[in-house]
Write an enzyme that holds these catalytic residues in place. Structure first.
Site, PDB file in Angstrom:
ATOM      1  CG  ASP A  63      -6.919  -1.862  -3.798  1.00 17.67           C
ATOM      2  OD1 ASP A  63      -7.687  -0.926  -2.678  1.00 17.67           O
ATOM      3  OD2 ASP A  63      -5.749  -2.416  -3.568  1.00 17.67           O
TER       4      ASP A  63
ATOM      5  CB  SER B 257      -1.099  -0.148   0.988  1.00 18.24           C
ATOM      6  OG  SER B 257      -2.061   1.027   1.134  1.00 18.24           O
TER       7      SER B 257
ATOM      8  CG  HIS C  40      -5.802  -1.912   0.272  1.00 22.28           C
ATOM      9  ND1 HIS C  40      -5.348  -1.467  -1.216  1.00 22.28           N
ATOM     10  CD2 HIS C  40      -5.403  -1.618   1.471  1.00 22.28           C
ATOM     11  CE1 HIS C  40      -4.247  -0.964   0.463  1.00 22.28           C
ATOM     12  NE2 HIS C  40      -4.189  -0.645   1.268  1.00 22.28           N
TER      13      HIS C  40
END
Length: 434
Positions: free
Chosen positions: A384, A299, A413
Site C-alpha cells: 500500500d 482507508s 490500496h
C-alpha cells in the site's frame, strides 16, 4: 428520461466505487517482485533478497533493461541501480533494517517504449512497530468526552426521504439528513431498512476519502440488517455527480488539512462527531434490536471505523480495511506517516508547525486504537503506497481488544475478492445473520 438519468447516476456511482477499491488494470507485461521469504517478513538485521522477473503471457522476457530502487517505504531510496535481465530473471541482494519497519523494492522495466512497474514491501519485526508519538495528549479522553457532551445537546432533527426508485421488494431506502455537531450543520447518508416487521442489528458504513454520492448497502439490508452509509461533508449524497467533482476541486479541495492548527476547528472534528451522530440515529430507530451495532469502512473509512468504535460504547464490533490517519507524525521520525501524509516534506498543504503537530495528537488513529474495547477484523497489504503499512501496524499493534489481521501481502490500496469475502463473512457472523 428519468430512468436514463437514474441509470447514468448508478453507472457513475459504480465506477467511483470500483476506482476506489478494485485491483489495478491488467497489463500485457508484468513486473514481478518477490522477496525470498514467502511471508514477506524478516527479523531486524536480517538481509532480504528480491527476485525480479518481467513476464509477458506468463513467460520471462529476456534482455529487458530494468531500473530499481531500495529503501524504507516512502523515504528517499538508499540505493538505485539498473541492470539487464539476460535470462528474464534476477535476484537483487538488498539491505536490511536495524529497527522495526517496512522496506520496499520498486522495479521499472521498459518494453517496446512503454514503462511497467512492480514492487514488493517486506516487514521487519512489524509486530514491534510503535507509534511515533510516545503518548496520547494528556487530556485526550477529556477532549472527546467534552465533544460528545456538546453533541448530545444538539437536537438530531432527523429528516428521512423515501427513495422508491432504490427500494426493493424487501428493503426501504431513504435519503437521511441529521443535525450534526453544531446548530445548522447537517450529516447526510443513505439508510436501508428491512420492510418485514421485526427487530434488526445495524451496520454503519463510513466512507473513504473524497467527495462523492452514495448508494447505500441494500444487499446487506436484504439479509436482515439495518444499514446506513454516510458522507462526511455536510452535503446531500444524492446529487448529480458533477456537483461532487466541482466541490472536490473547489471548496473541499485539501479538506484533510483544513484548520489543522486548531483542534476545535480541524475538519475531522465534524467528521468524528458525525459518526457518533449517525449511531444516535441508528439506535433510535424502532426497528433496531437494541444491541448489535457495528461499523466498517476502508482507508479514511478504516480510520473512522476505529475512531467510532473507540468513541462510542454502543458499537460492538468493527471491520477496517487499510486505515488512514494512523501515526500521522511518523514522517517527523524519518519514517512513513499515515495518509494524508501531513508532515511529509513534499506536502505543500501543511508544515510541521507546533500547533499543527499538537492538533494531530487528538485525531491520530493510534490514540483511538488504544481505547478500542470491542472485537475487530482488519485487512491490508504491504504494498500500500497510500496508507503505509508502517503507519497501519503502529495503530494495530496498540490494540488490546480481540483482533484479527487478514494480510493480502501484495495488495496496495485495493483489495482482492478474498479479502472482501472474509470481511463480509466475519461481519455477518457478528451481526448474527446468514
Amino acid at each position: 428520461m428519468k430512468k436514463i438519468k437514474s441509470f447514468l447516476f448508478l453507472l457513475l456511482l459504480f465506477m467511483a466505487v470500483i476506482q476506489g477499491f478494485a485491483q489495478p488494470v491488467e497489463q500485457n507485461v508484468k513486473v514481478i517482485v518477490a522477496p525470498d521469504h514467502t511471508d514477506w517478513q524478516y527479523k531486524t538485521g536480517e538481509k532480504v533478497k528480491f527476485n525480479v522477473s518481467v513476464l509477458q503471457y506468463g513467460n520471462p522476457l529476456k534482455n529487458v533493461k530494468v531500473k530499481y530502487e531500495l529503501g524504507p517505504e516512502r523515504m528517499a531510496p538508499e540505493m538505485r541501480d539498473s541492470m539487464q535481465l539476460a535470462a528474464g530473471l534476477y535476484t537483487i541482494n538488498a539491505g536490511t533494517m536495524k529497527t522495526p519497519g517496512f522496506y520496499r523494492c520498486i522495479v521499472t522495466a521498459e518494453v517496446n517504449g512503454k514503462k511497467y512497474r512492480g514492487l514488493a514491501t517486506v516487514g521487519f519485526d512489524a509486530n514491534q512497530i510503535k507509534p511515533a508519538a510516545a503518548s496520547s495528549p494528556a487530556d485526550f479522553i477529556q477532549f472527546w468526552d467534552g465533544a460528545k457532551a456538546d453533541l448530545a445537546k444538539i437536537p438530531m432533527d432527523a429528516r428521512m426521504t423515501l427513495l422508491p426508485e432504490r427500494s426493493t421488494e424487501k428493503v426501504n431506502v431513504y435519503h437521511v439528513n441529521l443535525q450534526n455537531f453544531r446548530l445548522g450543520s447537517r450529516l447526510y447518508g443513505i439508510l436501508c431498512v428491512p420492510k418485514k416487521e421485526g427487530k434488526y442489528p445495524a451496520l454503519l458504513r463510513v466512507p473513504g476519502a473524497g467527495v462523492r454520492p452514495y448508494n447505500g448497502d441494500v444487499a446487506t439490508a436484504e439479509k436482515g440488517v439495518i444499514t446506513m452509509e454516510i458522507g462526511i461533508h455536510g452535503v446531500p449524497v444524492t446529487m448529480e455527480p458533477g456537483i461532487y467533482a466541482n466541490l472536490a476541486a473547489g471548496a473541499l479541495s485539501g479538506y484533510q488539512a483544513s484548520n489543522l492548527e486548531d483542534r476545535e476547528r480541524y475538519y475531522y472534528k465534524r467528521v468524528y462527531m458525525g459518526c457518533v451522530r449517525a449511531n444516535d440515529f441508528l439506535t433510535s430507530l424502532p426497528q433496531f434490536d437494541g444491541s448489535n451495532l457495528g461499523v466498517t469502512g476502508g482507508s479514511q473509512g478504516g480510520a473512522l471505523s476505529i475512531v467510532t468504535a473507540a468513541l462510542d460504547p454502543r458499537v460492538k464490533f468493527l471491520g477496517a480495511y487499510y486505515p488512514a490517519l494512523s501515526d500521522l507524525t511518523g514522517f517527523m521520525l524519518g519514517r512513513a506517516g499515515g495518509w494524508p501524509h501531513l508532515f511529509n516534506k513534499d506536502n505543500v498543504n501543511t508544515g510541521s508547525t507546533p500547533d499543527k503537530v499538537k492538533t494531530t495528537g487528538y485525531y491520530d488513529v493510534v490514540n483511538f486504537a488504544k481505547l478500542v474495547k470491542v472485537p475487530g477484523m482488519y485487512s491490508w497489504g504491504f504494498n500500500d503506497e497510500t496508507c503505509p503499512p508502517t503507519s497501519m501496524h503502529a495503530a494495530y499493534n496498540v490494540i488490546t481488544a480481540p483482533k484479527s489481521l487478514f494480510l493480502a501481502l501484495e495488495t496496495g490500496h485495493w483489495m482482492y475478492p478474498e479479502q472482501r469475502e472474509n470481511m463480509d463473512s466475519w461481519l455477518q457472523k457478528q451481526l448474527k445473520v446468514n
